[in-house]
Design an enzyme around this catalytic site. Structure first.
Site, mmCIF file in Angstrom:
data_model
loop_
_atom_site.group_PDB
_atom_site.id
_atom_site.type_symbol
_atom_site.label_atom_id
_atom_site.label_comp_id
_atom_site.label_asym_id
_atom_site.label_seq_id
_atom_site.Cartn_x
_atom_site.Cartn_y
_atom_site.Cartn_z
ATOM 1 N N GLU A 138 0.908 1.389 -6.373
ATOM 2 C CA GLU A 138 -0.237 0.544 -5.988
ATOM 3 C C GLU A 138 -1.470 1.425 -5.857
ATOM 4 O O GLU A 138 -1.464 2.398 -5.102
ATOM 5 C CB GLU A 138 0.036 -0.137 -4.653
ATOM 6 C CG GLU A 138 -1.182 -0.816 -4.043
ATOM 7 C CD GLU A 138 -0.967 -1.231 -2.592
ATOM 8 O OE1 GLU A 138 -1.982 -1.420 -1.886
ATOM 9 O OE2 GLU A 138 0.193 -1.356 -2.162
ATOM 10 N N THR B 55 -5.354 -3.747 -1.680
ATOM 11 C CA THR B 55 -6.590 -4.047 -0.943
ATOM 12 C C THR B 55 -7.463 -4.990 -1.759
ATOM 13 O O THR B 55 -8.676 -4.800 -1.893
ATOM 14 C CB THR B 55 -7.346 -2.756 -0.557
ATOM 15 O OG1 THR B 55 -6.417 -1.778 -0.090
ATOM 16 C CG2 THR B 55 -8.347 -3.031 0.569
ATOM 17 N N LYS C 216 3.722 -9.334 2.077
ATOM 18 C CA LYS C 216 3.584 -8.032 2.725
ATOM 19 C C LYS C 216 3.379 -8.243 4.226
ATOM 20 O O LYS C 216 2.433 -8.924 4.630
ATOM 21 C CB LYS C 216 2.393 -7.271 2.126
ATOM 22 C CG LYS C 216 2.165 -5.906 2.759
ATOM 23 C CD LYS C 216 1.079 -5.138 2.034
ATOM 24 C CE LYS C 216 -0.311 -5.608 2.385
ATOM 25 N NZ LYS C 216 -1.364 -4.713 1.844
#
Length: 209
Positions: free
Chosen positions: A40, A69, A129
């Site tokens: 990521e 993000t 998440k």
């Protein structure tokens, strides 16, 4: 194997936050040598979009590359256009989930409370998440009591000292940040070798049920 299957199989998502674009390929190579197949790149890193593109061009299907993000659908679309296989967010953005799914990518929004987690899943998230996971593995176990059908990815606070506890609690995958990739280090040969060893340790930890 599609991206979702790869996440379930490989489990360890290496979070690269703040790395220079020119360091990403050697970071990716070091992680790959250690057995990590999921990366990521957070969008608040310099040159993140171009970095995602470079990683996908270099590793193809050998590494699944995600954007992290991601705060809005426009950012998600930009990352997808660059080749991102999955999209992670720190929060539940319904429009970001929607556009991610529209383009056939894996959606992993961030949530914390049971209500947020269920909302994210009902909106189309493939996995959720749980952020921050520094509250501990027992929280994952408690959440999975009423919400056992939702695959959870604890992130933020997961390290070698507790990842097995999170796995036993029922986590489907794990977001690992600075305890795996410390972007404040100089990426010289010595650190890259250490990074490979660290990656291997994480992979081995979750390979033993």
């Amino acid at each position: 194997m599609n991206t979702l299957e790869a996440i379930y199989l490989h489990k360890i998502i290496a979070i690269i936050r703040g790395a220079k674009k020119e360091d990403l390929l050697q970071i990716g190579a070091a992680l790959k040598e250690g057995g990590v197949r999921l990366i990521e790149v957070t969008l608040n890193s310099p040159g993140a979009i171009e970095g995602i593109k470079q990683l996908k061009e270099a590793f193809g299907e050998e590494m699944r590359v995600g954007a992290g993000t991601v705060l809005d659908p426009e950012s998600a679309k930009g990352a997808i256009d660059a080749g991102a296989d999955f999209i992670l967010s720190p929060t539940v953005s319904k429009e970001t989930i929607k556009i991610t799914k529209r383009y056939g990518k894996v959606s992993i929004p961030g949530a914390f409370t049971p209500t947020e987690i269920l909302t994210a899943y009902e909106e189309g998230a493939d996995l959720v998440k749980v952020f921050p996971a520094s509250i501990g593995a027992s929280y994952i176990k408690d959440i999975r009591g009423p919400l056992s059908h939702i695959p959870l990815v604890p992130t933020g606070g997961v390290g070698l000292d507790n990842i097995v506890d999170f796995q036993k609690a029922g986590a489907a995958a794990f977001g690992i940040g600075s305890s795996l990739v410390n972007t404040k280090k100089d990426f010289d040969e010595a650190y890259l070798s250490k990074l490979t060893g660290n990656a291997r340790a994480f992979v081995q930890a979750v390979s033993v049920e």
